[in-house]
Enzyme design. Structure first.
Site, PDB file in Angstrom:
ATOM      1  N   HIS A  38       0.001 -21.254  -3.413  1.00  0.00           N
ATOM      2  CA  HIS A  38       0.427 -22.283  -4.368  1.00  0.00           C
ATOM      3  C   HIS A  38      -0.747 -23.140  -4.834  1.00  0.00           C
ATOM      4  O   HIS A  38      -0.558 -24.196  -5.430  1.00  0.00           O
ATOM      5  CB  HIS A  38       1.565 -23.149  -3.794  1.00  0.00           C
ATOM      6  CG  HIS A  38       2.887 -22.430  -3.772  1.00  0.00           C
ATOM      7  ND1 HIS A  38       3.905 -22.696  -4.647  1.00  0.00           N
ATOM      8  CD2 HIS A  38       3.329 -21.403  -2.994  1.00  0.00           C
ATOM      9  CE1 HIS A  38       4.938 -21.882  -4.399  1.00  0.00           C
ATOM     10  NE2 HIS A  38       4.607 -21.089  -3.404  1.00  0.00           N
ATOM     11  N   SER A  71      11.974   4.282 -16.216  1.00  0.00           N
ATOM     12  CA  SER A  71      11.303   4.156 -14.916  1.00  0.00           C
ATOM     13  C   SER A  71      11.900   5.158 -13.944  1.00  0.00           C
ATOM     14  O   SER A  71      13.037   5.607 -14.124  1.00  0.00           O
ATOM     15  CB  SER A  71      11.448   2.736 -14.362  1.00  0.00           C
ATOM     16  OG  SER A  71      12.756   2.532 -13.894  1.00  0.00           O
ATOM     17  N   LEU A 129       4.971  -8.950  -3.002  1.00  0.00           N
ATOM     18  CA  LEU A 129       3.704  -8.200  -3.096  1.00  0.00           C
ATOM     19  C   LEU A 129       3.326  -7.932  -4.553  1.00  0.00           C
ATOM     20  O   LEU A 129       2.519  -7.055  -4.840  1.00  0.00           O
ATOM     21  CB  LEU A 129       3.818  -6.890  -2.304  1.00  0.00           C
ATOM     22  CG  LEU A 129       4.146  -7.070  -0.815  1.00  0.00           C
ATOM     23  CD1 LEU A 129       4.378  -5.723  -0.134  1.00  0.00           C
ATOM     24  CD2 LEU A 129       3.036  -7.837  -0.095  1.00  0.00           C
ATOM     25  N   SER A 130       3.914  -8.713  -5.446  1.00  0.00           N
ATOM     26  CA  SER A 130       3.548  -8.677  -6.871  1.00  0.00           C
ATOM     27  C   SER A 130       3.839  -7.361  -7.570  1.00  0.00           C
ATOM     28  O   SER A 130       3.014  -6.836  -8.327  1.00  0.00           O
ATOM     29  CB  SER A 130       2.067  -9.041  -7.062  1.00  0.00           C
ATOM     30  OG  SER A 130       1.846 -10.334  -6.633  1.00  0.00           O
ATOM     31  N   SER A 131       5.026  -6.846  -7.350  1.00  0.00           N
ATOM     32  CA  SER A 131       5.415  -5.631  -8.078  1.00  0.00           C
ATOM     33  C   SER A 131       5.450  -5.897  -9.583  1.00  0.00           C
ATOM     34  O   SER A 131       5.123  -5.022 -10.379  1.00  0.00           O
ATOM     35  CB  SER A 131       6.776  -5.138  -7.590  1.00  0.00           C
ATOM     36  OG  SER A 131       7.747  -6.150  -7.738  1.00  0.00           O
ATOM     37  N   GLU A 164       4.849 -13.432 -17.781  1.00  0.00           N
ATOM     38  CA  GLU A 164       5.628 -13.946 -16.649  1.00  0.00           C
ATOM     39  C   GLU A 164       6.223 -15.319 -16.982  1.00  0.00           C
ATOM     40  O   GLU A 164       7.395 -15.589 -16.745  1.00  0.00           O
ATOM     41  CB  GLU A 164       4.683 -14.047 -15.449  1.00  0.00           C
ATOM     42  CG  GLU A 164       5.325 -14.178 -14.115  1.00  0.00           C
ATOM     43  CD  GLU A 164       5.886 -12.846 -13.593  1.00  0.00           C
ATOM     44  OE1 GLU A 164       7.023 -12.884 -13.117  1.00  0.00           O
ATOM     45  OE2 GLU A 164       5.207 -11.812 -13.654  1.00  0.00           O
ATOM     46  N   ASP A 176      -1.602 -13.419  -8.971  1.00  0.00           N
ATOM     47  CA  ASP A 176      -1.174 -12.031  -8.833  1.00  0.00           C
ATOM     48  C   ASP A 176      -1.897 -11.110  -9.823  1.00  0.00           C
ATOM     49  O   ASP A 176      -2.376 -10.031  -9.461  1.00  0.00           O
ATOM     50  CB  ASP A 176       0.349 -11.921  -9.056  1.00  0.00           C
ATOM     51  CG  ASP A 176       1.123 -12.882  -8.171  1.00  0.00           C
ATOM     52  OD1 ASP A 176       0.576 -13.357  -7.173  1.00  0.00           O
ATOM     53  OD2 ASP A 176       2.296 -13.170  -8.505  1.00  0.00           O
TER      54      ASP A 176
END
Ligand code: GLA
Length: 386
Positions: A38, A71, A129-131, A164, A176
């Site tokens: 953060h 996907s 984990l920042s997919s 984002e 990320d």
């Protein structure tokens, strides 16, 4: 979403679905944040590394204004969109990530026209984990190259962050996307989130006989709502009351005075950010001077600060951290935005089975969902793979 299609299989599936071969395949990794949580939107310091799990996108430009996306996970089939009608509010589900990037690129004058896109990913979703950043960075890298847009890696970071923030609606920082775009094998990325200056710091885990174990608690989080935005608001309030541009500008010596100016809760939020920035700087110097076996206490102190001052941990994350520590971990902490997701533990490679079993047993005894436990190593950033 755990087994990757090989590049050949991805190209074959693309071709049989869309009727022509892709122009190329691009990969971008998820990340683990070693320390610095953060701190990014407080213009401070972070030290993430890319993990060896990636989002892979096969893309072919079409020459019209239609985008077709599919996907390998989920059962949604092909999503078809007329790019002329693409607006911020028209995107939802997983396609908001690739289309969000397309929308931002078009806003910035990059003439993205029609395309076919096939996404495959081995970055677990909802695990912290920042997919999502992995998808954004793979797509941004693909169009940057296909359209010869000449955007720098730092500019691509901001494209992903805008997607984002403005499309997905999560008020996140640049951690990320920076990890996904700037990482190199065997290194962590030391990033100054104010200047975007970055430096690669060697993270020679194997040479030190160490591994980083991820414990995905399976507690899902969403940063577009709830606690993440509330923490960000507290930090902004703290900066405003203390009269600084961002909490990055508050030093440890200022904390005593800050305690008298802020309400008790805001003070603890501020204290986490100020001490976390210091821990990142110290982790970098300790890594450079003594290597990864010496950083364990800093990781564990970071977790305590997130648990007690920033209050973004949860019982599952605390249990993962405590169990790892009492079974041989040198240090452990939750990683990412918090309120669920994953913890990381820095452990001797020889202790992997012990820690794994202990965490599984502890979760079972507590009645928690069985976590996913796997080792990660510092991997390469976004790149073309075919
Ligand atoms: C999420 C956000 C990042 C960062 C972390 C917390 O991963 O996407 O920008 O704020 O949380 O460090």
């Amino acid at each position: 979403m755990s087994t990757a299609l090989s590049p050949t299989a991805l190209a074959q599936q693309f071709t049989s679905l869309f009727g022509a071969a892709p122009d190329g395949i691009w990969a971008a990794p998820g990340r683990v944040n070693l320390i610095g949580e953060h701190t990014d939107y407080n213009e401070g310091f972070v030290l993430p590394f890319a993990i060896d799990r990636t989002a892979n996108v096969a893309v072919r430009l079409r020459g019209d204004n239609t985008a077709r996306l599919v996907s390998s996970y989920g059962n949604q089939g092909v999503v078809e969109v007329d790019l002329d009608t693409l607006s911020r509010d028209s995107m939802s589900g997983w396609t908001a990530y690739p289309l969000g990037v397309v929308w931002v690129l078009r806003q910035q004058g990059v003439a993205v026209g029609g395309f076919d896109l096939f996404l495959d990913s081995t970055v677990p979703t909802g695990a912290g984990l920042s997919s999502s950043a992995a998808i954004e960075c793979a797509v941004a890298t693909a169009f940057n190259e296909l359209l010869d847009a000449q955007l720098s890696p730092g500019a691509l970071v901001l494209v992903g962050q805008r997607a984002e923030n403005e499309v997905v609606g999560a008020p996140t920082g640049i951690l990320d996307q920076s990890a996904s775009l700037l990482s190199t094998d065997g290194h962590a990325v030391f990033l100054d989130c104010r200047s975007q200056a970055s430096q690669l710091v060697p993270l020679a885990l194997a040479a030190a006989g160490l591994i980083v174990l991820v414990v995905d608690t399976k507690v899902t989080h969403a940063h577009a709502t709830g606690g993440y935005a509330a923490r960000r608001a507290s930090c902004e309030l703290g900066a405003e009351v203390l009269g600084v541009a961002a909490l990055r500008d508050v030093d440890a010596e200022d904390l005593a005075e800050a305690a008298g100016l802020l309400d008790e809760e805001t003070f603890r939020r501020v204290r986490h950010i100020v001490t976390e920035d210091m821990r990142v700087l110290e982790t970098v110097s300790v890594l450079e001077a003594s290597g990864p076996s010496a950083i364990g206490d800093l990781l564990t102190a970071s977790h305590a600060s997130m648990r007690d001052d920033f209050e973004i941990s949860c019982p599952e994350l605390d249990l993962a951290v405590d169990t790892a520590l009492s079974n041989g971990a040198l240090g452990a902490r939750m990683t990412g935005g918090g309120f669920g997701g994953s913890a990381i533990a820095l452990i001797p490679a020889s202790a992997e089975a012990t820690v794994r079993t202990a965490v599984l047993d502890a979760f079972a005894a507590a009645g928690f969902t069985t976590p996913d436990i796997f080792a990660v190593s510092p991997a390469a950033g976004a790149r073309r793979i075919v």
